[in-house]
Design a protein around this motif. Structure first.
Motif, PDB file in Angstrom:
ATOM      1  N   ASP A 146      23.438   3.660   8.806  1.00 60.67           N
ATOM      2  CA  ASP A 146      22.239   3.502   8.873  1.00 60.67           C
ATOM      3  C   ASP A 146      21.756   4.287  10.085  1.00 60.67           C
ATOM      4  O   ASP A 146      22.503   4.991  10.662  1.00 60.67           O
ATOM      5  CB  ASP A 146      21.495   2.241   9.047  1.00 60.67           C
ATOM      6  CG  ASP A 146      22.372   1.289  10.322  1.00 60.67           C
ATOM      7  OD1 ASP A 146      23.061   2.146  11.192  1.00 60.67           O
ATOM      8  OD2 ASP A 146      22.374   0.179  10.414  1.00 60.67           O
ATOM      9  N   THR A 170      16.297   1.611   8.786  1.00 60.72           N
ATOM     10  CA  THR A 170      15.366   0.684   8.971  1.00 60.72           C
ATOM     11  C   THR A 170      14.623   0.640  10.270  1.00 60.72           C
ATOM     12  O   THR A 170      14.118  -0.054  10.903  1.00 60.72           O
ATOM     13  CB  THR A 170      16.222  -0.932   8.921  1.00 60.72           C
ATOM     14  OG1 THR A 170      16.949  -0.712  10.074  1.00 60.72           O
ATOM     15  CG2 THR A 170      16.819  -1.031   7.826  1.00 60.72           C
ATOM     16  N   LYS A 179      14.192   2.631   4.449  1.00 62.96           N
ATOM     17  CA  LYS A 179      14.501   1.487   3.701  1.00 62.96           C
ATOM     18  C   LYS A 179      13.821   0.181   4.034  1.00 62.96           C
ATOM     19  O   LYS A 179      13.560  -0.763   3.188  1.00 62.96           O
ATOM     20  CB  LYS A 179      16.185   1.203   3.605  1.00 62.96           C
ATOM     21  CG  LYS A 179      16.944   2.044   2.920  1.00 62.96           C
ATOM     22  CD  LYS A 179      16.681   1.873   1.386  1.00 62.96           C
ATOM     23  CE  LYS A 179      17.577   2.881   0.567  1.00 62.96           C
ATOM     24  NZ  LYS A 179      17.292   2.590  -0.788  1.00 62.96           N
ATOM     25  N   SER A 180      13.035   0.289   5.254  1.00 65.32           N
ATOM     26  CA  SER A 180      12.257  -0.875   5.713  1.00 65.32           C
ATOM     27  C   SER A 180      10.859  -0.493   5.495  1.00 65.32           C
ATOM     28  O   SER A 180      10.128   0.562   5.787  1.00 65.32           O
ATOM     29  CB  SER A 180      12.603  -0.878   7.097  1.00 65.32           C
ATOM     30  OG  SER A 180      11.835  -1.902   7.817  1.00 65.32           O
ATOM     31  N   ASP A 181      10.273  -1.577   4.836  1.00 67.84           N
ATOM     32  CA  ASP A 181       8.751  -1.480   4.878  1.00 67.84           C
ATOM     33  C   ASP A 181       7.935  -1.562   5.993  1.00 67.84           C
ATOM     34  O   ASP A 181       6.750  -0.715   6.083  1.00 67.84           O
ATOM     35  CB  ASP A 181       8.243  -2.603   3.914  1.00 67.84           C
ATOM     36  CG  ASP A 181       6.851  -2.666   3.847  1.00 67.84           C
ATOM     37  OD1 ASP A 181       6.205  -1.851   3.206  1.00 67.84           O
ATOM     38  OD2 ASP A 181       6.110  -3.525   4.329  1.00 67.84           O
TER      39      ASP A 181
END
Length: 202
Positions: free
Chosen positions: A52, A78, A107-109
């Protein structure tokens, strides 16, 4: 007399050869140049296979640090990848310009920004794919997918694919507060659905 002259010349040539050998060896007397060895070690730095943003950010601590990403590696973000020191680089090993470039995908909203080079001079982001993942996460107000410029100079953003931006811009180069962004190079980018905002390229 001539024999002594020939011996003197031979002695001089031997001494000169020894001096040149010492210079070629870095004047260390050990036959090895520490600077050359350090450069070689740096060029052989192993690439990061996956992870990540932390896998990349952990390599960007001091000035001149590099995060070398393995070809075809995928990094699920993220939080943004953040450049923190002058002359730092993030790139795919071997500098590919095809689909084997490493991918940084949001990948994170909660985020719209994948990479920040803000206020870092001589920073380089090259030969990677930056994906905002708009299809899965949807559109969102926020910073550009790549946020650069600021109080800095001579940044390089080149040979990247920028796609699926969630916010209003794929790449924004902003002016610095009191110190203008200057000398930035934005080259050979493959863009997705949003055009680049290059208003502050200097």
């Amino acid at each position: 007399m001539q024999q002594r002259i020939r011996r003197a010349r031979l002695t001089t040539l031997v001494a000169l050869g020894a001096a040149l050998t010492l210079i070629a060896a870095g004047c260390s007397g050990s036959g090895a140049n520490p600077s050359a060895s350090a450069s070689l070690a740096a060029s052989e730095k192993p690439c990061i296979a996956s992870g990540d943003e932390m896998a990349i950010n952990s390599q960007l601590i001091g000035a001149g640090d590099e995060a070398v990403l393995c070809p075809s590696a995928i990094f699920a973000l993220t939080a943004p990848v953040v450049f923190t020191g002058r002359g730092q680089r993030v790139y795919t090993q071997g500098n590919p310009t095809d689909d084997t470039r490493a991918t940084l995908i949001v990948k994170s909203d909660a985020i719209t920004n994948a990479v920040s080079l803000l206020d870092v001079s001589d920073a380089q982001l090259t030969n990677v794919i930056v994906d905002g993942n708009r299809e899965k996460l949807g559109a969102k107000e926020g910073d550009a997918l790549i946020y650069a410029g600021g109080a800095s100079h001579d940044q390089v953003i080149a040979d990247n694919v920028i796609r699926n931006t969630r916010s209003w811009s794929s790449l924004q180069l902003i002016e610095g507060g009191g110190v203008e962004c200057r000398g930035a190079a934005v080259e050979r980018l493959v863009r997705g659905q949003r055009e680049l905002d290059r208003r502050a390229v200097g």
